[in-house]
Design a protein around this motif. Structure first.
Motif, PDB file in Angstrom:
ATOM      1  N   ARG A   1       0.809  -1.203   0.000  1.00  0.00           N
ATOM      2  CA  ARG A   1       0.000   0.000   0.000  1.00  0.00           C
ATOM      3  C   ARG A   1       0.846   1.259   0.000  1.00  0.00           C
ATOM      4  O   ARG A   1       0.330   2.344  -0.140  1.00  0.00           O
ATOM      5  CB  ARG A   1      -0.924   0.001   1.237  1.00  0.00           C
ATOM      6  CG  ARG A   1      -2.061  -0.982   1.110  1.00  0.00           C
ATOM      7  CD  ARG A   1      -3.190  -0.568   2.040  1.00  0.00           C
ATOM      8  NE  ARG A   1      -4.053  -1.700   2.267  1.00  0.00           N
ATOM      9  CZ  ARG A   1      -3.962  -2.477   3.335  1.00  0.00           C
ATOM     10  NH1 ARG A   1      -3.056  -2.206   4.282  1.00  0.00           N
ATOM     11  NH2 ARG A   1      -4.769  -3.499   3.452  1.00  0.00           N
TER      12      ARG A   1
ATOM     13  N   TRP B   1       1.675  -8.231  -7.022  1.00  0.00           N
ATOM     14  CA  TRP B   1       1.570  -8.699  -5.633  1.00  0.00           C
ATOM     15  C   TRP B   1       2.918  -8.600  -4.944  1.00  0.00           C
ATOM     16  O   TRP B   1       3.958  -8.857  -5.559  1.00  0.00           O
ATOM     17  CB  TRP B   1       1.146 -10.152  -5.559  1.00  0.00           C
ATOM     18  CG  TRP B   1      -0.210 -10.424  -6.156  1.00  0.00           C
ATOM     19  CD1 TRP B   1      -1.384 -10.415  -5.503  1.00  0.00           C
ATOM     20  CD2 TRP B   1      -0.480 -10.753  -7.511  1.00  0.00           C
ATOM     21  NE1 TRP B   1      -2.410 -10.705  -6.347  1.00  0.00           N
ATOM     22  CE2 TRP B   1      -1.882 -10.925  -7.610  1.00  0.00           C
ATOM     23  CE3 TRP B   1       0.278 -10.872  -8.665  1.00  0.00           C
ATOM     24  CZ2 TRP B   1      -2.516 -11.248  -8.803  1.00  0.00           C
ATOM     25  CZ3 TRP B   1      -0.351 -11.201  -9.836  1.00  0.00           C
ATOM     26  CH2 TRP B   1      -1.732 -11.396  -9.902  1.00  0.00           C
TER      27      TRP B   1
ATOM     28  N   VAL C   1       7.027   0.677  -8.404  1.00  0.00           N
ATOM     29  CA  VAL C   1       6.623  -0.487  -9.204  1.00  0.00           C
ATOM     30  C   VAL C   1       6.044  -0.011 -10.528  1.00  0.00           C
ATOM     31  O   VAL C   1       6.402  -0.510 -11.589  1.00  0.00           O
ATOM     32  CB  VAL C   1       5.606  -1.348  -8.447  1.00  0.00           C
ATOM     33  CG1 VAL C   1       5.013  -2.422  -9.358  1.00  0.00           C
ATOM     34  CG2 VAL C   1       6.251  -2.025  -7.240  1.00  0.00           C
ATOM     35  N   ALA C   2       5.132   0.998 -10.430  1.00  0.00           N
ATOM     36  CA  ALA C   2       4.439   1.441 -11.620  1.00  0.00           C
ATOM     37  C   ALA C   2       5.385   2.059 -12.617  1.00  0.00           C
ATOM     38  O   ALA C   2       5.191   1.933 -13.813  1.00  0.00           O
ATOM     39  CB  ALA C   2       3.344   2.431 -11.232  1.00  0.00           C
TER      40      ALA C   2
ATOM     41  N   TYR D   1       2.727   4.232  -0.990  1.00  0.00           N
ATOM     42  CA  TYR D   1       2.597   4.998  -2.223  1.00  0.00           C
ATOM     43  C   TYR D   1       3.891   5.009  -3.017  1.00  0.00           C
ATOM     44  O   TYR D   1       3.899   4.784  -4.216  1.00  0.00           O
ATOM     45  CB  TYR D   1       2.152   6.439  -1.916  1.00  0.00           C
ATOM     46  CG  TYR D   1       1.894   7.237  -3.154  1.00  0.00           C
ATOM     47  CD1 TYR D   1       0.693   7.048  -3.865  1.00  0.00           C
ATOM     48  CD2 TYR D   1       2.831   8.147  -3.657  1.00  0.00           C
ATOM     49  CE1 TYR D   1       0.459   7.749  -5.016  1.00  0.00           C
ATOM     50  CE2 TYR D   1       2.590   8.835  -4.820  1.00  0.00           C
ATOM     51  CZ  TYR D   1       1.402   8.664  -5.509  1.00  0.00           C
ATOM     52  OH  TYR D   1       1.188   9.359  -6.652  1.00  0.00           O
TER      53      TYR D   1
ATOM     54  N   MET E   1      -2.284  -2.308  -5.516  1.00  0.00           N
ATOM     55  CA  MET E   1      -3.312  -1.639  -6.289  1.00  0.00           C
ATOM     56  C   MET E   1      -2.789  -0.244  -6.644  1.00  0.00           C
ATOM     57  O   MET E   1      -2.406   0.532  -5.777  1.00  0.00           O
ATOM     58  CB  MET E   1      -4.600  -1.504  -5.461  1.00  0.00           C
ATOM     59  CG  MET E   1      -5.096  -2.808  -4.865  1.00  0.00           C
ATOM     60  SD  MET E   1      -5.526  -4.028  -6.113  1.00  0.00           S
ATOM     61  CE  MET E   1      -7.133  -3.398  -6.593  1.00  0.00           C
ATOM     62  N   ALA E   2      -2.860   0.083  -7.992  1.00  0.00           N
ATOM     63  CA  ALA E   2      -2.294   1.381  -8.343  1.00  0.00           C
ATOM     64  C   ALA E   2      -3.098   2.075  -9.431  1.00  0.00           C
ATOM     65  O   ALA E   2      -2.559   2.385 -10.480  1.00  0.00           O
ATOM     66  CB  ALA E   2      -0.851   1.181  -8.807  1.00  0.00           C
ATOM     67  N   PRO E   3      -4.326   2.362  -9.199  1.00  0.00           N
ATOM     68  CA  PRO E   3      -5.202   1.822  -8.138  1.00  0.00           C
ATOM     69  C   PRO E   3      -5.748   0.467  -8.537  1.00  0.00           C
ATOM     70  O   PRO E   3      -6.301  -0.247  -7.717  1.00  0.00           O
ATOM     71  CB  PRO E   3      -6.313   2.850  -8.074  1.00  0.00           C
ATOM     72  CG  PRO E   3      -6.420   3.327  -9.494  1.00  0.00           C
ATOM     73  CD  PRO E   3      -5.064   3.263 -10.110  1.00  0.00           C
ATOM     74  N   VAL E   4      -5.608   0.159  -9.839  1.00  0.00           N
ATOM     75  CA  VAL E   4      -5.988  -1.205 -10.230  1.00  0.00           C
ATOM     76  C   VAL E   4      -4.833  -2.113  -9.880  1.00  0.00           C
ATOM     77  O   VAL E   4      -3.728  -1.680  -9.601  1.00  0.00           O
ATOM     78  CB  VAL E   4      -6.308  -1.299 -11.739  1.00  0.00           C
ATOM     79  CG1 VAL E   4      -7.519  -0.477 -12.053  1.00  0.00           C
ATOM     80  CG2 VAL E   4      -5.107  -0.915 -12.541  1.00  0.00           C
ATOM     81  N   LEU E   5      -5.133  -3.447  -9.913  1.00  0.00           N
ATOM     82  CA  LEU E   5      -4.120  -4.420  -9.515  1.00  0.00           C
ATOM     83  C   LEU E   5      -2.958  -4.412 -10.498  1.00  0.00           C
ATOM     84  O   LEU E   5      -3.146  -4.581 -11.714  1.00  0.00           O
ATOM     85  CB  LEU E   5      -4.735  -5.824  -9.495  1.00  0.00           C
ATOM     86  CG  LEU E   5      -3.784  -6.926  -9.051  1.00  0.00           C
ATOM     87  CD1 LEU E   5      -3.537  -6.846  -7.556  1.00  0.00           C
ATOM     88  CD2 LEU E   5      -4.349  -8.308  -9.419  1.00  0.00           C
ATOM     89  N   ILE E   6      -1.794  -4.170  -9.938  1.00  0.00           N
ATOM     90  CA  ILE E   6      -0.645  -4.210 -10.833  1.00  0.00           C
ATOM     91  C   ILE E   6       0.315  -5.313 -10.446  1.00  0.00           C
ATOM     92  O   ILE E   6       1.283  -5.604 -11.164  1.00  0.00           O
ATOM     93  CB  ILE E   6       0.103  -2.853 -10.862  1.00  0.00           C
ATOM     94  CG1 ILE E   6       0.530  -2.464  -9.445  1.00  0.00           C
ATOM     95  CG2 ILE E   6      -0.753  -1.775 -11.509  1.00  0.00           C
ATOM     96  CD1 ILE E   6       1.529  -1.324  -9.441  1.00  0.00           C
TER      97      ILE E   6
ATOM     98  N   ARG F   1       4.459   1.706  -4.606  1.00  0.00           N
ATOM     99  CA  ARG F   1       3.583   1.528  -5.751  1.00  0.00           C
ATOM    100  C   ARG F   1       4.092   2.335  -6.926  1.00  0.00           C
ATOM    101  O   ARG F   1       4.099   1.884  -8.065  1.00  0.00           O
ATOM    102  CB  ARG F   1       2.158   1.950  -5.400  1.00  0.00           C
ATOM    103  CG  ARG F   1       1.451   0.913  -4.545  1.00  0.00           C
ATOM    104  CD  ARG F   1       0.000   1.236  -4.418  1.00  0.00           C
ATOM    105  NE  ARG F   1      -0.219   2.409  -3.586  1.00  0.00           N
ATOM    106  CZ  ARG F   1      -1.416   2.933  -3.319  1.00  0.00           C
ATOM    107  NH1 ARG F   1      -2.499   2.385  -3.868  1.00  0.00           N
ATOM    108  NH2 ARG F   1      -1.551   3.981  -2.554  1.00  0.00           N
ATOM    109  N   GLU F   2       4.530   3.540  -6.612  1.00  0.00           N
ATOM    110  CA  GLU F   2       5.034   4.399  -7.677  1.00  0.00           C
ATOM    111  C   GLU F   2       6.273   3.775  -8.318  1.00  0.00           C
ATOM    112  O   GLU F   2       6.416   3.733  -9.548  1.00  0.00           O
ATOM    113  CB  GLU F   2       5.377   5.789  -7.118  1.00  0.00           C
ATOM    114  CG  GLU F   2       5.747   6.779  -8.202  1.00  0.00           C
ATOM    115  CD  GLU F   2       5.942   8.208  -7.659  1.00  0.00           C
ATOM    116  OE1 GLU F   2       6.074   8.348  -6.426  1.00  0.00           O
ATOM    117  OE2 GLU F   2       5.941   9.120  -8.467  1.00  0.00           O
TER     118      GLU F   2
END
Lengths: 759, 205
Positions: A82, A174, A90-91, A84, A167-172, A87-88
């Motif tokens: 979670r 695990w 990863v994204a 941020y 979630m980023a915000p959809v599942l990207i 997630r960033e």
């Protein structure tokens, strides 16, 4: 134990005692075994129940531990997922940042491995080395099956794996945490259990095959209780399970002393029972065994008493047995006495004598025969005769120094004496017979007796008679025949009766085989001065024995009933031979000897008459006066029938036996033949001449021709001619010869032969 | 005014003076109507020059801890405003490739805006409220619309001739959640039905 209850079949035992012991022991053993099995089962099932409960509890605890650890790991992963910044990173594909974030959290949480797995297949791992197939498996588990916590095999090692979605915000992707399910983990789990069970996680086909719940399975440590709990697996194809095992032997270990003492009690019980049963059955079966031994003894012929030790059934049985044995013994003694003794006199009998003869080596059997036994017995009566025989026996016994005297026959006593040879035995017999012949006092009156003795040794020399008593009996007969007081058995005189008997059986075969022939002896007619008749005489040349004396085989044939076929054969033969002679130019009267026995046989007469008349033969039947006297009525009738049929009758052997003038008158004879005993003495004895002369005159007076037999000297022939004798027969005239020889002789000097002989 | 503009544009486009309407009905495999599917048509002859205008406001409101609307079609270069009607503050972000942006914490009645210069999809979330999710579909054709509750979309005035029809939906199970097919537009009104698998998950980043 009545009907409806059947004992199992026991193996055969020769002893009742063994059987009882085995039976009781077997029953106790079965009871003990059943009790042992029941105890063992109860203890075993109780132990198994304890273990099962403990394992079920442990399994439940482990389930909770698994879940809580899983939650803990997932929370850790979720924190990162979670974040941020993470997630960033990863994204935006900032791998360095992702790895450092994973590392950071891994060390903070204390997990073995962490991984970021993107939905597009992007993977960044720390603390783990995942190959492509494992990543594929993990991805499939997460993406397709939606499993976020479970077991995954990495590098051949099972891991507890949890995942938190990013979630980023959809599942990207695990965040995945993996913790090795290693030995240490398992030890920790084992430590939680009250019993020392062993835990392991298995994956793959084994896990799928493992039964759920508890089961007893064989392991290296023997049968073990096993509990399997399914665990979620990230690999759909590879199920996973937690397996707890606990060897039952360990569960049963606390009970071992109990089992041991039970075993000891059982063995001791069986030993005690065996000893006790053995002793009990010993006391129970001892009288039966004694009885059994006594019965066996009785079977062997021994008289043994069974000991009577009790008053129960067995005791009564033993008493009865003893009474029975006593009766048996008495009866047998009586039987033995009867078998070996003469009932009339109380003396031993023939069997006793036989035994005695068999028992005494170098013994000789003497048989004392009372002469004219029947006459004396009829004179003094049976009872007195029995007393006489008894007294005589005791007397001889006293004379023979107490040697027992047996009664062998009605008037025959016997004993066994020891002697070196026949002479000594005969001498002994003569001494005894002299003393034995003293008159016997019966009822105050003296009775004279004459005794003859037969002597025989117990050897079998020269005879087929097995028993010396038999031989002594023959010797007795021989002594009587020889008019002597004592005679030893003479095998030469006895001959070979058994051999003779077989001879008769061969006679019929011999008749058919042509072994028996007729020989012819000429009869010279004084007036005609030539041979006018012949006497047919039977001859038997045995293929093995050679010449068999006619007296022997004819006599035997008479005794054994074979004389009739023999005579019939002779008649037929004579008729045929007469025809042969006639053809040769000699008409001769042929004489055939007819046995006295056949003179009582009407059917023989029928046959003989038929044979003669049908052949038109001229025969003369020679019979003896004695034969007629035996059964005068029939004999005279048959002789008359012969005479009526034109058969000449000749009275043979006249003067040798009993001659009765009464019968001479009645017999329709044509001829009288003077016995050769008179003729042979004719030369020397004037008395014989007188007898012959008067006989010839007597015969002529009765209208009979006279034939003199046994003419062997010309003097006798001349004397007979002078006496007016009609015919002469004997060696001077001619010996018996075969038919062909007879024809030859008659042809040589048909007329002169007789004259020459006479001259 | 805008219709007039389109009409003028069509007139200007020369030879193909004729234009037709296309109604697309979006259904899943079971025939259920699918809403929020974005249907676009791009004529082979190209789209008219000049900025594209749509009939709906380019606005992504945050209200009751949700984005409103769920799907917003925006022409390339369009400026979208993000008014916050909630009492709480939001932290709107998108990590989607080409349309990555972040509007840091802002409060009630505050509005921020962002210009979308790249054709594609922006999946938006709120860093504070995980449940908040919305999509902005950036298109470069004037013929674009999203399906309503009945699952139908009607695009009007498409120049007759060859064209490419695209359907996009966050749950459409195809690569990039979008599928394309060639169509021929005629002057008459046409009716099409699109059937697809909408059980998936947006894979866009």
């Amino acid at each position: 134990m009545t009907a409806g209850f059947t004992l199992p079949r026991l193996p055969r035992f020769n002893r009742l005692r063994t059987r009882l012991t085995v039976l009781y022991m077997g029953l106790f053993g079965i009871a003990l075994l059943l009790a042992a099995v029941a105890i063992f089962n109860a203890v075993g099932s109780s132990a198994r129940k304890v273990v099962r409960n403990e394992m079920t509890a442990s399994g439940a605890v482990y389930g909770q531990i698994w879940a809580s650890r899983s939650d803990q790991l997932q929370q850790g992963a979720a924190v990162l997922a979670r974040d941020y910044g993470f997630r960033e990173a990863v994204a935006t594909g900032d791998e360095a940042t992702v790895r450092s974030a994973l590392d950071n959290l891994r060390s903070r949480q204390g997990v073995d491995g962490a991984l970021m797995l993107g939905v597009d297949g992007y993977a960044a791992a720390t603390g783990l080395n995942l190959d492509a197939p494992t990543l594929d498996t993990l991805f499939a588990g997460l993406d397709r099956d939606g499993v976020e916590a479970g077991v995954l095999t990495i590098d051949g090692q099972p891991y507890q794996v949890v995942a938190a979605p990013v979630m980023a915000p959809v599942l990207i992707g695990w965040v995945v945490f993996a913790e090795r399910l290693d030995a240490a983990q398992m030890r920790n789990l084992e430590g939680l259990s009250a019993i020392p069970l062993s835990a392991s996680v298995i994956v793959g086909a084994n896990a799928a095959a493992t039964d759920r719940g508890t089961a007893i399975v064989p392991t290296a440590e023997g049968p073990s209780m096993r509990l399997a709990r399914p665990l979620p697996s990230l690999d759909r194809a590879t199920p996973a399970a937690l397996v707890l095992t606990y060897p039952l032997s360990r569960a049963l270990k606390p009970y071992e002393p109990l089992f041991l003492s039970l075993t000891i009690i059982g063995i001791a019980g069986i030993a005690l029972l065996m000893g006790g049963t053995w002793l009990l059955s010993l006391s129970l079966t001892r009288p039966i065994t004694a009885l059994d031994d006594a019965v066996h003894g009785l079977q062997r012929g021994e008289y043994v008493e069974a000991p009577v030790t009790s008053s129960d059934e067995i005791g009564r049985l033993a008493s009865s047995f003893n009474a029975m044995v006593g009766d048996l013994r008495d009866r047998e003694a009586r039987l033995t006495h009867m078998a070996l003794h003469d009932q009339e006199t109380g003396l031993p009998n023939r069997l006793a004598l036989e035994r005695r003869a068999g028992a005494v080596a170098g013994g000789w059997v003497l048989l004392f025969g009372v002469e004219r036994f029947e006459v004396v017995r009829n004179a003094i009566g049976y009872d007195s005769m029995a007393r006489l025989i008894g007294a005589l026996g005791r007397r001889i016994e006293a004379l023979a120094d107490g040697e027992p005297v047996a009664r062998v026959g009605a008037g025959v006593l016997g004993l066994v004496v020891e002697a070196a040879d026949a002479d000594e035995a005969v001498a002994l017999a003569e001494r005894l017979v002299g003393a034995a012949q003293e008159p016997v006092i019966i009822n105050g009156a003296p009775v004279d007796i004459t005794v003859t003795v037969g002597v025989a040794d117990r050897g079998r020399s020269g005879s087929d008679l097995a028993s010396p008593v038999d031989r002594a009996a023959i010797a007795l007969d021989q002594a009587r025949a020889a008019k002597r007081h004592v005679a030893a058995f003479d095998p030469a005189v006895y001959g070979d009766p058994a051999g003779n008997l077989s001879l008769i059986s061969e006679l019929m075969t011999a008749l058919r085989g042509g072994e028996v022939t007729l020989a012819y002896q000429p009869k010279y007619d004084f007036r005609a001065e030539r041979v006018t008749g012949v006497e047919a005489l039977m001859r038997w040349t045995h293929p093995r024995r050679g010449f068999v004396p006619p007296d022997l085989f004819i006599g035997m044939a008479e005794e054994t009933g074979h004389i009739r076929p023999l005579t019939e054969w002779a008649i037929d033969r004579a008729i045929e031979d007469q025809r042969t002679l006639s053809a040769a130019g000699h008409d001769l009267l042929v004489s055939v000897n007819i046995s006295g026995r056949l003179l009582a046989d009407e059917s023989f007469a029928d046959l003989a008459i038929a044979a003669v008349t049908s052949a038109g033969a001229r025969l003369c039947f020679e019979i003896t006066e004695t034969a007629v006297m035996t059964n005068p009525e029939t004999a005279l009738r048959i002789v008359s029938r012969f005479a009526d049929a034109g058969i000449s009758i000749s009275l043979d052997d006249y003067g040798s036996g009993l001659s009765s003038l009464a019968y001479l008158k009645q017999i329709r004879a044509d001829e009288l033949k003077i016995d050769k005993a008179f003729i042979l003495g004719l030369d020397q004895s004037a008395r014989d001449g007188l007898l012959v002369k008067s006989t010839i005159d007597l015969a002529h007076g009765l209208g009979l021709k006279v034939t003199a037999e046994g003419v062997e000297t010309p003097t006798a022939l001349a004397l007979l001619r002078g006496m007016g004798c009609d015919l002469a027969q004997g060696y001077l005239i001619g010996r018996p010869v075969s038919l062909s020889a007879m024809i030859e002789r008659l042809a040589e000097q048909p007329q002169a032969r007789g004259k020459t002989a006479v001259g | 005014m805008r219709a007039l503009f389109i009409l003028l544009a069509m007139l200007f486009s020369g030879g193909s003076a004729l234009a037709g309407d296309l109604t697309v009905s979006v259904r899943d495999a079971r025939g259920q109507a699918i809403r929020d599917a974005v249907v676009t048509v791009t004529p082979a002859a190209g789209v008219p020059r000049g900025p594209i205008r749509f009939s709906w406001p380019l606005r992504m409101t945050q209200e009751d801890l949700q984005f409103q609307p769920y799907v917003l079609i925006v022409p390339v270069g369009g400026v979208v405003s993000f008014p916050n009607l909630d009492r709480v503050r939001h932290h709107v972000y998108s990590f989607s490739r080409g349309n990555r942006f972040e509007i840091e914490l802002y409060g009630r009645d505050q509005s921020r805006s962002y210009t979308f210069n790249t054709v594609g999809v922006a999946a938006m979330g709120c860093n504070i409220h995980d449940q908040m999710l919305a999509y902005i579909k950036v298109v470069d054709t004037p013929w674009a619309a999203k399906s309503g509750a009945d699952g139908t979309v009607t695009l009007r005035g498409i120049p007759a001739g060859a064209a490419t029809l695209k359907v996009w939906h966050p749950q459409l199970v195809v690569r990039g959640n979008e599928t394309a097919q060639a169509v021929t537009v005629t002057a008459a009104a046409a009716q099409r039905t699109f059937t697809g698998d909408f059980s998936g998950r947006a894979a866009v980043r």
